[in-house]
Design a protein around this motif. Sequence first.
Motif, PDB file in Angstrom:
ATOM      1  N   SER A  33      14.410 -25.815 -21.636  1.00  0.00           N
ATOM      2  CA  SER A  33      14.754 -25.046 -20.443  1.00  0.00           C
ATOM      3  C   SER A  33      13.627 -25.145 -19.422  1.00  0.00           C
ATOM      4  O   SER A  33      12.446 -25.248 -19.780  1.00  0.00           O
ATOM      5  CB  SER A  33      15.063 -23.575 -20.781  1.00  0.00           C
ATOM      6  N   ARG A  34      14.007 -25.173 -18.178  1.00  0.00           N
ATOM      7  CA  ARG A  34      13.023 -25.233 -17.090  1.00  0.00           C
ATOM      8  C   ARG A  34      13.524 -24.390 -15.925  1.00  0.00           C
ATOM      9  O   ARG A  34      14.559 -24.697 -15.309  1.00  0.00           O
ATOM     10  CB  ARG A  34      12.836 -26.682 -16.631  1.00  0.00           C
ATOM     11  N   MET A  35      12.779 -23.330 -15.653  1.00  0.00           N
ATOM     12  CA  MET A  35      13.130 -22.481 -14.523  1.00  0.00           C
ATOM     13  C   MET A  35      12.497 -23.036 -13.257  1.00  0.00           C
ATOM     14  O   MET A  35      11.368 -23.526 -13.285  1.00  0.00           O
ATOM     15  CB  MET A  35      12.603 -21.058 -14.726  1.00  0.00           C
ATOM     16  N   THR A  36      13.209 -22.926 -12.172  1.00  0.00           N
ATOM     17  CA  THR A  36      12.615 -23.127 -10.851  1.00  0.00           C
ATOM     18  C   THR A  36      12.237 -21.733 -10.337  1.00  0.00           C
ATOM     19  O   THR A  36      12.692 -20.722 -10.894  1.00  0.00           O
ATOM     20  CB  THR A  36      13.640 -23.747  -9.897  1.00  0.00           C
ATOM     21  N   LEU A  83      14.056 -18.334 -11.569  1.00  0.00           N
ATOM     22  CA  LEU A  83      13.321 -17.200 -12.132  1.00  0.00           C
ATOM     23  C   LEU A  83      13.617 -15.929 -11.331  1.00  0.00           C
ATOM     24  O   LEU A  83      13.755 -14.843 -11.917  1.00  0.00           O
ATOM     25  CB  LEU A  83      11.813 -17.486 -12.136  1.00  0.00           C
ATOM     26  N   SER A  89       5.023 -11.043 -18.596  1.00  0.00           N
ATOM     27  CA  SER A  89       4.909 -12.497 -18.386  1.00  0.00           C
ATOM     28  C   SER A  89       5.918 -12.973 -17.341  1.00  0.00           C
ATOM     29  O   SER A  89       5.677 -13.940 -16.620  1.00  0.00           O
ATOM     30  CB  SER A  89       5.097 -13.245 -19.714  1.00  0.00           C
ATOM     31  N   ALA A  95       4.752 -10.902 -13.705  1.00  0.00           N
ATOM     32  CA  ALA A  95       3.566 -11.457 -13.041  1.00  0.00           C
ATOM     33  C   ALA A  95       3.945 -12.656 -12.178  1.00  0.00           C
ATOM     34  O   ALA A  95       3.448 -12.834 -11.063  1.00  0.00           O
ATOM     35  CB  ALA A  95       2.520 -11.856 -14.078  1.00  0.00           C
ATOM     36  N   ARG A  96       4.846 -13.477 -12.688  1.00  0.00           N
ATOM     37  CA  ARG A  96       5.288 -14.641 -11.909  1.00  0.00           C
ATOM     38  C   ARG A  96       6.168 -14.196 -10.728  1.00  0.00           C
ATOM     39  O   ARG A  96       6.042 -14.722  -9.619  1.00  0.00           O
ATOM     40  CB  ARG A  96       6.039 -15.609 -12.819  1.00  0.00           C
ATOM     41  N   TRP A 131      -1.228 -15.492 -16.407  1.00  0.00           N
ATOM     42  CA  TRP A 131       0.141 -15.811 -16.820  1.00  0.00           C
ATOM     43  C   TRP A 131       0.141 -16.374 -18.243  1.00  0.00           C
ATOM     44  O   TRP A 131       0.963 -15.988 -19.075  1.00  0.00           O
ATOM     45  CB  TRP A 131       0.793 -16.847 -15.893  1.00  0.00           C
ATOM     46  N   ILE A 132      -0.784 -17.296 -18.474  1.00  0.00           N
ATOM     47  CA  ILE A 132      -0.846 -17.930 -19.801  1.00  0.00           C
ATOM     48  C   ILE A 132      -1.241 -16.884 -20.852  1.00  0.00           C
ATOM     49  O   ILE A 132      -0.705 -16.861 -21.965  1.00  0.00           O
ATOM     50  CB  ILE A 132      -1.852 -19.102 -19.792  1.00  0.00           C
ATOM     51  N   GLU A 156       5.322 -24.206 -24.816  1.00  0.00           N
ATOM     52  CA  GLU A 156       5.350 -24.045 -23.358  1.00  0.00           C
ATOM     53  C   GLU A 156       4.482 -25.131 -22.756  1.00  0.00           C
ATOM     54  O   GLU A 156       3.317 -25.282 -23.141  1.00  0.00           O
ATOM     55  CB  GLU A 156       4.796 -22.654 -23.038  1.00  0.00           C
ATOM     56  N   CYS A 209       2.784 -26.095 -19.490  1.00  0.00           N
ATOM     57  CA  CYS A 209       2.392 -25.703 -18.138  1.00  0.00           C
ATOM     58  C   CYS A 209       1.451 -26.765 -17.591  1.00  0.00           C
ATOM     59  O   CYS A 209       0.230 -26.560 -17.500  1.00  0.00           O
ATOM     60  CB  CYS A 209       1.730 -24.332 -18.165  1.00  0.00           C
ATOM     61  N   PHE A 241       9.658 -25.031 -23.283  1.00  0.00           N
ATOM     62  CA  PHE A 241       9.757 -24.348 -21.991  1.00  0.00           C
ATOM     63  C   PHE A 241       8.931 -25.152 -21.008  1.00  0.00           C
ATOM     64  O   PHE A 241       7.717 -25.305 -21.178  1.00  0.00           O
ATOM     65  CB  PHE A 241       9.254 -22.913 -22.131  1.00  0.00           C
ATOM     66  N   LEU A 242       9.595 -25.679 -20.003  1.00  0.00           N
ATOM     67  CA  LEU A 242       8.977 -26.683 -19.134  1.00  0.00           C
ATOM     68  C   LEU A 242       8.482 -26.078 -17.829  1.00  0.00           C
ATOM     69  O   LEU A 242       9.264 -25.506 -17.058  1.00  0.00           O
ATOM     70  CB  LEU A 242      10.001 -27.785 -18.837  1.00  0.00           C
ATOM     71  N   GLN A 254       5.357 -23.997 -15.289  1.00  0.00           N
ATOM     72  CA  GLN A 254       4.734 -22.675 -15.294  1.00  0.00           C
ATOM     73  C   GLN A 254       5.672 -21.542 -14.887  1.00  0.00           C
ATOM     74  O   GLN A 254       5.318 -20.376 -15.035  1.00  0.00           O
ATOM     75  CB  GLN A 254       3.500 -22.690 -14.391  1.00  0.00           C
ATOM     76  N   TYR A 255       6.857 -21.865 -14.389  1.00  0.00           N
ATOM     77  CA  TYR A 255       7.809 -20.802 -14.063  1.00  0.00           C
ATOM     78  C   TYR A 255       8.794 -20.524 -15.198  1.00  0.00           C
ATOM     79  O   TYR A 255       9.822 -19.869 -14.997  1.00  0.00           O
ATOM     80  CB  TYR A 255       8.559 -21.120 -12.760  1.00  0.00           C
ATOM     81  N   THR A 256       8.482 -21.056 -16.381  1.00  0.00           N
ATOM     82  CA  THR A 256       9.366 -20.831 -17.528  1.00  0.00           C
ATOM     83  C   THR A 256       8.608 -20.139 -18.654  1.00  0.00           C
ATOM     84  O   THR A 256       8.319 -20.728 -19.684  1.00  0.00           O
ATOM     85  CB  THR A 256       9.957 -22.167 -18.042  1.00  0.00           C
ATOM     86  N   PRO A 257       8.263 -18.849 -18.467  1.00  0.00           N
ATOM     87  CA  PRO A 257       7.608 -18.140 -19.574  1.00  0.00           C
ATOM     88  C   PRO A 257       8.557 -18.078 -20.764  1.00  0.00           C
ATOM     89  O   PRO A 257       9.779 -17.991 -20.595  1.00  0.00           O
ATOM     90  CB  PRO A 257       7.346 -16.747 -18.999  1.00  0.00           C
TER      91      PRO A 257
END
Lengths: 433, 433
Positions: free
Chosen positions: A394-397, A401, A423, A426-427, B251-252, B330, B332, B350-351, B353-356
């Motif tokens: 999965s990959r959120m834009t 998000l 988590s 924060a984004r 975030w991480i 994840e 990032c 999870f691909l 940084q916008y995919t926690p």
Amino acid sequence: MPVFLDTTSSEFETAFKTLLSAKREDSPDVDAVVAGIIDDVRKRGDAAVIELTAKFDRLELTPETMAFSAEQITEAVDQVSSEDRAALELAAERIRSYHEKQLPEDHEWTDSSGAMLGWRWSAVSAAGLYVPGGLASYPSSVLMNAIPAKVAGVERLAIAVPTPDGQVNPLVLLAAQLSGVDTIYRVGGAQAIAALAYGTDTIAAVDKITGPGNAFVAAAKRRVFGKVGIDMIAGPSEILVIADKDNEPDWIALDLLSQAEHDESAQSILITDDAAFGQAVAQAVDKRLETLQRRAIAGPSWRDFGAVITVRDLDEAAALSNRIAPEHLELCVADPVGLGAKTIHAGAIFLGQYTPEAIGDYVGGPNHVLPTARSARFSSGLSVMDFLKRTTLSRMTPQALRAIGPAAAQLAQSESLEAHGLSVLARLDRLNS
Amino acid sequence: MPVFLDTTSSEFETAFKTLLSAKREDSPDVDAVVAGIIDDVRKRGDAAVIELTAKFDRLELTPETMAFSAEQITEAVDQVSSEDRAALELAAERIRSYHEKQLPEDHEWTDSSGAMLGWRWSAVSAAGLYVPGGLASYPSSVLMNAIPAKVAGVERLAIAVPTPDGQVNPLVLLAAQLSGVDTIYRVGGAQAIAALAYGTDTIAAVDKITGPGNAFVAAAKRRVFGKVGIDMIAGPSEILVIADKDNEPDWIALDLLSQAEHDESAQSILITDDAAFGQAVAQAVDKRLETLQRRAIAGPSWRDFGAVITVRDLDEAAALSNRIAPEHLELCVADPVGLGAKTIHAGAIFLGQYTPEAIGDYVGGPNHVLPTARSARFSSGLSVMDFLKRTTLSRMTPQALRAIGPAAAQLAQSESLEAHGLSVLARLDRLNS
């Protein structure tokens, strides 16, 4: 005598339930012995494997001779007759062709929120196939386990086969060669399973172990499950034949006996809508049992666990079949496809009178490793899928998000998992600032 | 303090192996207790279930009150806030949509011999989903287990959830309702697993049992496996984050803590190609741990099992990831898709940084029931496939039997299975006469 049941009898339901719950296997409790063997192999590695092989198989190995050399394999394989080789090659080709169609596809898509979702299949890196020695050392089982693994893309495929007193079945080595097996260890029993699961200096650990074996092998597989993947623990073989009167009784008798001859605990059941036909088949079984080479096995199986069930009609046969959930189901009726659509729970279905189950054991194409003991209600035969695993993606834009992140934060809060929520928040804070 | 490793150190390999083999879970040995409970439920049915529920959950049940009534469900569900309901509905919709794409297709074809071959998928008839009570009673887990079952076509789906002192989480009931669950039994522990596997007068037996649970539930699932199918026995949760320096350390840190807060035995690992970034994340974790609600759980998890690994480059990160085979991975980094192609063994990726990872726990769509303890090397997360089984199909024509039957008879002879061979030869004799 097998049992004869009739669904019109008032005692049918009780008798059928007894048949369903008959315990056909008394596994000796070998768990403590197996636990000791596994510990020993984990601690002492090759030395333990070598000692145990000397003890159980009367074979002196060294790390250098633990696997068959290319020369040994060539020498053994050269002994195979051209007829056997041609038959094995045909089987391998057909099994490969069937299993290649099982390869699943990866999938990726973008949903309405803008998120990329999907999954990806990948092969298990290394697999180990156990092959019994002695009477149950079947080259066909090598093909049925090894070919799906190689079709799946397993990079390193090892076989472990005991060679008591140094004896080996050349057809097993040829089947391994035809399947693309990389290494063949002449090691058996719980020590082979332990070595494949945990590794030794000579035997590299694998990720998945499949293949049949005796009570020690089965107990060892149960114990190493979790450390590695395993296939099902198979019970004694079973067949259910549903046949109408327009069949040759001797053919059906032979189909029933082809399971019975595997094992005294095997079970063969005939369901027919014609009582006289059922009697004719039972007579044909008795006649064949007079001369069958393995009558000392097939006879007890048929007498102790065999059954002939007369039903009012084929719909009733389908309903009983679904309660039995047989490993092998043969439909010798005028409309096998129509009846097959009603027999939901079965490992493999053989349609029509020209499809004896034995075809499926060797050259049909589908796998002959199938769920026993009514487990076809919830499991499937061995396949390429057993050597693959799926990774979800999965990959959120930022847009995705924003769309679904708040719901995740809400649910995290309701489950009192604060860091989960933070988590996401924060984004979102950054995106919204 | 989590461990800090660096692949350029001469001690790295030893330290990494220690990390990989760290035993994070001490399961109490409850097998004997569980065996007794299962026996009791098999023998005494409802009476045993009622007694054990009174003993463990301090709840007096009768056969009539063993399942929640429609009124009780409505009453509880009405307490759910509109925010929680909307979030749960969004999650259910997204999980359903993802899992609907997993439905596999049946396949049939005719090969060059004239044989019809193929396979057919069918759903498990009845499934039971275990839902823990108390702290770990997560509505999201209900969605993740129940929706794939219903998408697969499971006709009868039951939930067993303990309600200690009569207390129930209304969100769990709402999640069950949204998923299409048919019956909710207020029974827990090994007694619930035994009842689902063997059936009682009130609780009908199912074919497959899934869902998380404590040590008693896990031991009971292992024991009933074979009688029914089970899903994996999940271990403590894990996350591996691979992040370059172009990330927000906080975030991480929150992503690492979102696993750590599940369980003191959970494991959170960061791999980075920038040592200073690794330090910054560790500091951010410490800062968050000062205020996090579940710091009493997340703190010990991070200190005892957390790790920060500095690598030379991201290829090295991918290689280490494949050895870890993490449940959650994840990525990032600037090119997460490129790196993802190299990280083969993982339950879920999870691909970007916008995919926690928390998105995947709730609303992403993919399942959050994933392989732990390095088992992503050989197994997959929960899916629609877990509630389906495959029946292989074959139908020979006379022409096909003539073409491939002789090879089957040849192999049967080589395996000394005479009846197998005769079942083919008897048909060939007729066809050739």
